[in-house]
Design a protein around this motif. Sequence first.
Motif, PDB file in Angstrom:
ATOM      1  N   TRP A 171       0.917  -1.115  -0.225  1.00  0.00           N
ATOM      2  CA  TRP A 171       0.082   0.037   0.088  1.00  0.00           C
ATOM      3  C   TRP A 171       1.031   1.231   0.218  1.00  0.00           C
ATOM      4  CZ3 TRP A 171      -0.788   4.212   3.501  1.00  0.00           C
ATOM      5  CH2 TRP A 171      -1.742   5.102   2.972  1.00  0.00           C
ATOM      6  N   LEU A 172       1.947   1.330   0.952  1.00  0.00           N
ATOM      7  CA  LEU A 172       2.949   2.518   0.737  1.00  0.00           C
ATOM      8  C   LEU A 172       3.678   2.541  -0.409  1.00  0.00           C
ATOM      9  CD1 LEU A 172       4.611   2.341   4.433  1.00  0.00           C
ATOM     10  CD2 LEU A 172       3.087   4.256   3.481  1.00  0.00           C
ATOM     11  N   SER A 173       4.059   1.569  -0.968  1.00  0.00           N
ATOM     12  CA  SER A 173       4.738   1.686  -2.218  1.00  0.00           C
ATOM     13  C   SER A 173       3.582   2.394  -3.233  1.00  0.00           C
ATOM     14  CB  SER A 173       5.027   0.334  -2.808  1.00  0.00           C
ATOM     15  OG  SER A 173       5.996  -0.203  -1.854  1.00  0.00           O
ATOM     16  N   GLU A 174       2.405   1.767  -3.243  1.00  0.00           N
ATOM     17  CA  GLU A 174       1.591   2.462  -4.264  1.00  0.00           C
ATOM     18  C   GLU A 174       1.421   3.859  -4.305  1.00  0.00           C
ATOM     19  OE1 GLU A 174      -2.121   0.139  -4.057  1.00  0.00           O
ATOM     20  OE2 GLU A 174      -1.334  -1.653  -4.953  1.00  0.00           O
ATOM     21  N   GLN A 175       1.359   4.274  -2.945  1.00  0.00           N
ATOM     22  CA  GLN A 175       1.088   5.561  -2.627  1.00  0.00           C
ATOM     23  C   GLN A 175       2.233   6.345  -2.949  1.00  0.00           C
ATOM     24  OE1 GLN A 175      -2.023   6.668  -1.553  1.00  0.00           O
ATOM     25  NE2 GLN A 175      -2.440   4.640  -1.980  1.00  0.00           N
ATOM     26  N   MET A 176       3.430   6.166  -2.462  1.00  0.00           N
ATOM     27  CA  MET A 176       4.648   6.963  -2.649  1.00  0.00           C
ATOM     28  C   MET A 176       5.342   6.851  -4.002  1.00  0.00           C
ATOM     29  SD  MET A 176       6.473   6.385   0.986  1.00  0.00           S
ATOM     30  CE  MET A 176       5.893   7.366   2.317  1.00  0.00           C
ATOM     31  N   PHE A 177       4.936   5.628  -4.867  1.00  0.00           N
ATOM     32  CA  PHE A 177       5.397   5.392  -6.233  1.00  0.00           C
ATOM     33  C   PHE A 177       4.744   6.678  -7.106  1.00  0.00           C
ATOM     34  CE2 PHE A 177       6.176   3.239 -10.323  1.00  0.00           C
ATOM     35  CZ  PHE A 177       7.560   3.075 -10.262  1.00  0.00           C
ATOM     36  N   SER A 178       3.270   6.766  -6.867  1.00  0.00           N
ATOM     37  CA  SER A 178       2.589   7.939  -7.503  1.00  0.00           C
ATOM     38  C   SER A 178       3.178   9.263  -7.258  1.00  0.00           C
ATOM     39  CB  SER A 178       1.167   7.567  -7.264  1.00  0.00           C
ATOM     40  OG  SER A 178       0.896   8.104  -5.632  1.00  0.00           O
ATOM     41  N   GLU A 179       3.738   9.635  -6.118  1.00  0.00           N
ATOM     42  CA  GLU A 179       4.281  10.672  -6.070  1.00  0.00           C
ATOM     43  C   GLU A 179       5.472  11.123  -7.082  1.00  0.00           C
ATOM     44  OE1 GLU A 179       5.189  12.092  -2.218  1.00  0.00           O
ATOM     45  OE2 GLU A 179       3.549  10.942  -1.189  1.00  0.00           O
ATOM     46  N   LEU A 180       6.314   9.959  -7.677  1.00  0.00           N
ATOM     47  CA  LEU A 180       7.554  10.281  -8.259  1.00  0.00           C
ATOM     48  C   LEU A 180       7.195  10.609  -9.677  1.00  0.00           C
ATOM     49  CD1 LEU A 180       9.522   7.312  -7.014  1.00  0.00           C
ATOM     50  CD2 LEU A 180       9.396   9.593  -6.159  1.00  0.00           C
ATOM     51  N   SER A 181       7.944  11.334 -10.283  1.00  0.00           N
ATOM     52  CA  SER A 181       7.785  11.710 -11.795  1.00  0.00           C
ATOM     53  C   SER A 181       8.268  10.553 -12.500  1.00  0.00           C
ATOM     54  CB  SER A 181       8.821  12.943 -11.989  1.00  0.00           C
ATOM     55  OG  SER A 181      10.182  12.660 -11.977  1.00  0.00           O
ATOM     56  N   ALA A 182       8.124  10.509 -13.773  1.00  0.00           N
ATOM     57  CA  ALA A 182       8.643   9.266 -14.645  1.00  0.00           C
ATOM     58  C   ALA A 182      10.134   9.116 -14.718  1.00  0.00           C
ATOM     59  CB  ALA A 182       8.052   9.534 -16.128  1.00  0.00           C
ATOM     60  N   GLN A 183      10.578  10.369 -14.542  1.00  0.00           N
ATOM     61  CA  GLN A 183      12.166  10.381 -14.682  1.00  0.00           C
ATOM     62  C   GLN A 183      12.804   9.915 -13.400  1.00  0.00           C
ATOM     63  OE1 GLN A 183      13.878  14.456 -15.184  1.00  0.00           O
ATOM     64  NE2 GLN A 183      15.920  13.739 -15.520  1.00  0.00           N
ATOM     65  N   GLN A 184      12.217  10.205 -12.286  1.00  0.00           N
ATOM     66  CA  GLN A 184      12.622   9.630 -10.966  1.00  0.00           C
ATOM     67  C   GLN A 184      12.704   7.918 -10.908  1.00  0.00           C
ATOM     68  OE1 GLN A 184      10.160  12.138  -8.338  1.00  0.00           O
ATOM     69  NE2 GLN A 184      12.292  13.034  -7.392  1.00  0.00           N
ATOM     70  N   LYS A 185      11.368   7.736 -11.405  1.00  0.00           N
ATOM     71  CA  LYS A 185      11.196   6.242 -11.454  1.00  0.00           C
ATOM     72  C   LYS A 185      12.025   5.494 -12.592  1.00  0.00           C
ATOM     73  CE  LYS A 185       6.199   6.904 -10.852  1.00  0.00           C
ATOM     74  NZ  LYS A 185       4.762   6.826 -11.465  1.00  0.00           N
ATOM     75  N   GLN A 186      12.366   6.170 -13.446  1.00  0.00           N
ATOM     76  CA  GLN A 186      13.464   5.473 -14.476  1.00  0.00           C
ATOM     77  C   GLN A 186      14.873   5.558 -13.799  1.00  0.00           C
ATOM     78  OE1 GLN A 186      14.146   7.638 -18.022  1.00  0.00           O
ATOM     79  NE2 GLN A 186      14.808   5.986 -19.431  1.00  0.00           N
ATOM     80  N   GLN A 187      15.271   6.784 -13.129  1.00  0.00           N
ATOM     81  CA  GLN A 187      16.608   6.935 -12.336  1.00  0.00           C
ATOM     82  C   GLN A 187      16.774   6.110 -11.250  1.00  0.00           C
ATOM     83  OE1 GLN A 187      16.141  11.163 -11.775  1.00  0.00           O
ATOM     84  NE2 GLN A 187      17.981  11.546 -12.945  1.00  0.00           N
ATOM     85  N   LEU A 188      15.542   5.786 -10.471  1.00  0.00           N
ATOM     86  CA  LEU A 188      15.673   4.747  -9.403  1.00  0.00           C
ATOM     87  C   LEU A 188      15.836   3.441  -9.926  1.00  0.00           C
ATOM     88  CD1 LEU A 188      12.919   5.998  -6.854  1.00  0.00           C
ATOM     89  CD2 LEU A 188      15.386   5.836  -6.426  1.00  0.00           C
TER      90      LEU A 188
END
Length: 165
Positions: A128-145
């Motif tokens: 649940w936390l992952s879903e919430q916090m992942f949605s806060e990230l930009s597409a670029q941040q997701k790719q960089q992570l």
Amino acid sequence: YRRLHMKETRLSKFNQTEIKAMLGSYTKVLFVRDPFHRLIAAFLQGMGISPSFSSFVQEVLDSGMRNGSVAWKPLVSLCRPCLIQYDYVVMFGFLRQELGHLLRRAGLPGGSLLPALTDSQVQWTYRWLSEQMFSELSAQQKQQLSRFYRWDLAAFPFSSSFLSD
């Protein structure tokens, strides 16, 4: 070895012969956790000065490999799974099952020494936390992570990680 019982001696302080002898004589256990869950835990514990998870992630990405905290550095840079032959790899979220097995293998009573672990509840909460916090990230941040943790994702079975491609 005379230095064996010294407090918190790093493996790098020993010569190659001592390292090989020590690693051959110990049961080596590695505890691993989804890198995204590690980031969430570090953020919730206030390890950064950021007001939001997104800005915390940006701090982590900006700090990079060299200046990062052990709380969020990739596991492969900390525990060297390609160099050290671990006897057991225990995944967070399956602690009760895996620790019970490990204790029985060591000849100890598995169930009686374990604290009450609620793995399914922990997994649900982090999902649940992952879903919430992942949605806060930009597409670029997701790719960089995903790129930052690519070796952890390749070395360990984090198939349900939000950072997996």
